[in-house]
Design an enzyme around this catalytic site. Sequence first.
Site, PDB file in Angstrom:
ATOM      1  N   ASP A 102       1.061  -1.311  -0.030  1.00  0.00           N
ATOM      2  CA  ASP A 102       0.003  -0.041   0.257  1.00  0.00           C
ATOM      3  C   ASP A 102       1.242   1.308   0.158  1.00  0.00           C
ATOM      4  OD1 ASP A 102      -2.351   1.433   0.872  1.00  0.00           O
ATOM      5  OD2 ASP A 102      -3.685  -0.363   1.409  1.00  0.00           O
ATOM      6  N   ASP A 204      -2.806   4.574  -1.561  1.00  0.00           N
ATOM      7  CA  ASP A 204      -4.724   5.177  -1.445  1.00  0.00           C
ATOM      8  C   ASP A 204      -4.696   6.759  -1.382  1.00  0.00           C
ATOM      9  OD1 ASP A 204      -6.020   4.366   1.602  1.00  0.00           O
ATOM     10  OD2 ASP A 204      -4.414   6.272   2.139  1.00  0.00           O
ATOM     11  N   GLU A 261      -6.893   3.608  -5.612  1.00  0.00           N
ATOM     12  CA  GLU A 261      -8.081   3.336  -4.383  1.00  0.00           C
ATOM     13  C   GLU A 261      -8.755   5.291  -5.295  1.00  0.00           C
ATOM     14  OE1 GLU A 261      -9.694   4.063  -0.221  1.00  0.00           O
ATOM     15  OE2 GLU A 261      -8.493   5.204  -0.885  1.00  0.00           O
ATOM     16  N   HIS A 326     -11.368  -3.672   3.208  1.00  0.00           N
ATOM     17  CA  HIS A 326     -11.382  -3.261   4.488  1.00  0.00           C
ATOM     18  C   HIS A 326     -12.243  -2.214   5.082  1.00  0.00           C
ATOM     19  CE1 HIS A 326      -8.472  -0.636   3.179  1.00  0.00           C
ATOM     20  NE2 HIS A 326      -8.416   0.361   3.730  1.00  0.00           N
ATOM     21  N   ASP A 327     -12.421  -1.668   4.228  1.00  0.00           N
ATOM     22  CA  ASP A 327     -13.291   0.172   4.284  1.00  0.00           C
ATOM     23  C   ASP A 327     -14.543  -0.328   4.284  1.00  0.00           C
ATOM     24  OD1 ASP A 327     -11.114   1.602   4.830  1.00  0.00           O
ATOM     25  OD2 ASP A 327     -10.783   1.799   3.045  1.00  0.00           O
TER      26      ASP A 327
HETATM   27  C1  GLC Z   1      -8.384   4.762   2.604  1.00  0.00           C
HETATM   28  C2  GLC Z   1      -8.137   3.876   3.126  1.00  0.00           C
HETATM   29  C3  GLC Z   1      -8.802   3.875   4.217  1.00  0.00           C
HETATM   30  C4  GLC Z   1      -8.179   4.880   5.354  1.00  0.00           C
HETATM   31  C5  GLC Z   1      -8.092   6.318   4.010  1.00  0.00           C
HETATM   32  C6  GLC Z   1      -6.919   7.625   4.877  1.00  0.00           C
HETATM   33  O1  GLC Z   1      -9.780   5.251   1.849  1.00  0.00           O
HETATM   34  O2  GLC Z   1      -8.065   2.455   2.358  1.00  0.00           O
HETATM   35  O3  GLC Z   1      -8.516   2.749   6.008  1.00  0.00           O
HETATM   36  O4  GLC Z   1      -8.326   5.103   5.925  1.00  0.00           O
HETATM   37  O5  GLC Z   1      -7.624   6.184   3.049  1.00  0.00           O
HETATM   38  O6  GLC Z   1      -5.906   6.675   4.623  1.00  0.00           O
END
Ligand code: GLC
Length: 537
Positions: A102, A204, A261, A326-327
């Site tokens: 990541d 991310d 993402e 995971h979110d």
């Molecule tokens: C992304 C991640 C998440 C995190 C956020 C801030 O959306 O998937 O888990 O809390 O970024 O880094």
Amino acid sequence: MSNNGKYMWWKHGVIYHIYPLSFYDSNDDGKGDIPGIIEKLDYLSGLGIDAIWLSPIYTSPMVDFGYDVSNYREIDPVFGTINDFLQLLHEAHSRNIRVIMDMIMNHTSHLHPWFQESRSSRYYNPKRNWYIWHSPKNGRKPNRWKSAFGGSAWEYDKSTKQYYLHTFLKEQPDLNWWNTSMRKAFFDDIEFWLKLGVDGFRFDAINMIVKDKKLRNNPLFFDYFNYKKKLATRNQPGSYSIIKLLRKLLDKYENKVGIGEIYSLPPGNSKISASYLGNGNDSLHLTFDFSLIFRWWNARSYYKCIQNWYDHIPDKGWPSIVLSNHDLYRSINRFGIGLHKKEKAKVAAVLLFTLRGTPFIYYGEELGMKNTKIARSCIKDPVGKRYWPFYSGRDKARTPMQWNDQQNAGFTNAKPWLPINKDFIENNIEKQKDNNDSLFNIYKTLIYLRKKHKPLNAGDWKPLIYGIKGVLAYSREFENETIIVVLNFTSARKNINLKMNEEMKILFSTHPKRSNKIQLENLQILPFEATLIESRI
Ligand code: GLC
């Protein structure tokens, strides 16, 4: 197949997403770690996946469980050491499994030395502009930008009398991507991992890294249409330019992947997700489109969503297919209320592995892990803490992997960092391995078939039944091989006519007892059946 028929791991393979804290604990501290992942590599290789993506394992105060990095070149002691990581790389590669890390570029931890220096003084400070600082406007915050985790995105720093920006928590200050020295230092950190042999990154919140320089306000949330179009804090032209530079960096090395993402508001905007693929070879290799995740269980709605995603993919680009992460909630909890969740999970598995695009599996989905109820006192996720009882956060989909029916589901001998789902006695990998009809074995078979049949991993996609009356059917074609996929989203039997007279062979069905030979012009599909039909007998 692209690349002269060569199997390209990130394009034709399957990527497995590990949330390291919850995968396997090797040293009995209740938290998953890198040696734990190494121990489970044979399991992963048996499942047939091509790559693992690890949620962050860098040094972090863990305010956002690793998504707040204080040193991008080190491994957090919770997960192990750099030597453990090098061993993981070696062991994974020797099993033909690639390793994706990541990479969090939007922000660092507030404890990162860059931020410490940046906040130390306002003037004559070379790192002040590595973050986004602004003076109060008429005694107030610079504008009304909101944090994705609630409240204002600005935090006042008393000692230097300015606000800094944080798109997420105040412990996650946003980097200033207009600053070229910061950019260079950050790219060096990325290259550090490429030189070690990492195979790529999941970037991310990458569509948020650049913000409007003029600090224009976002439309108010209820101004829905403008909100959709014009956010000053996402999808700025600057983000696209940085991504092109990132691509150049990745292309210095062979066979690397960059995955974005792309979180849009409202979620699941395929056009925006696809825009980050650029012209198909100058930006990200893959981007996430979350639109399927935000869909009701309905064949027509799934069809429209898939078609829309494909319509936006550039000619040379390639889609990804993602059903959970995971979110968000576990997919099995999203497949509508009530009965038939297991059957739906099997249909969804067939969809995941037979659509055109790279499938992502979030750990535990292969056994249909469910959301776990988390008591208030056990909530770890800062978002859950903030919004309880209206929203209890993301922990429910981050609970430990259910390996077997032993103590703590075989995940740890200590108290696990998050509670284990109570269904682990019945629902665990060991049990499902022994049951031919289990979701786990369906995943395994589908991954195998996907690898074996080029139409599935590289072929064209042609819809045949557009989700009408609860059935979605499509063909995947590559050279002279065709595979037809039929999915029944409902609990009723369906008779369908695929308007082809050839007799074909069933390659796979979620109903193991169905007979092998079928007629396409009068095909009976059982309730919640998902089947693959091959045109070569
Ligand atoms: C992304 C991640 C998440 C995190 C956020 C801030 O959306 O998937 O888990 O809390 O970024 O880094």
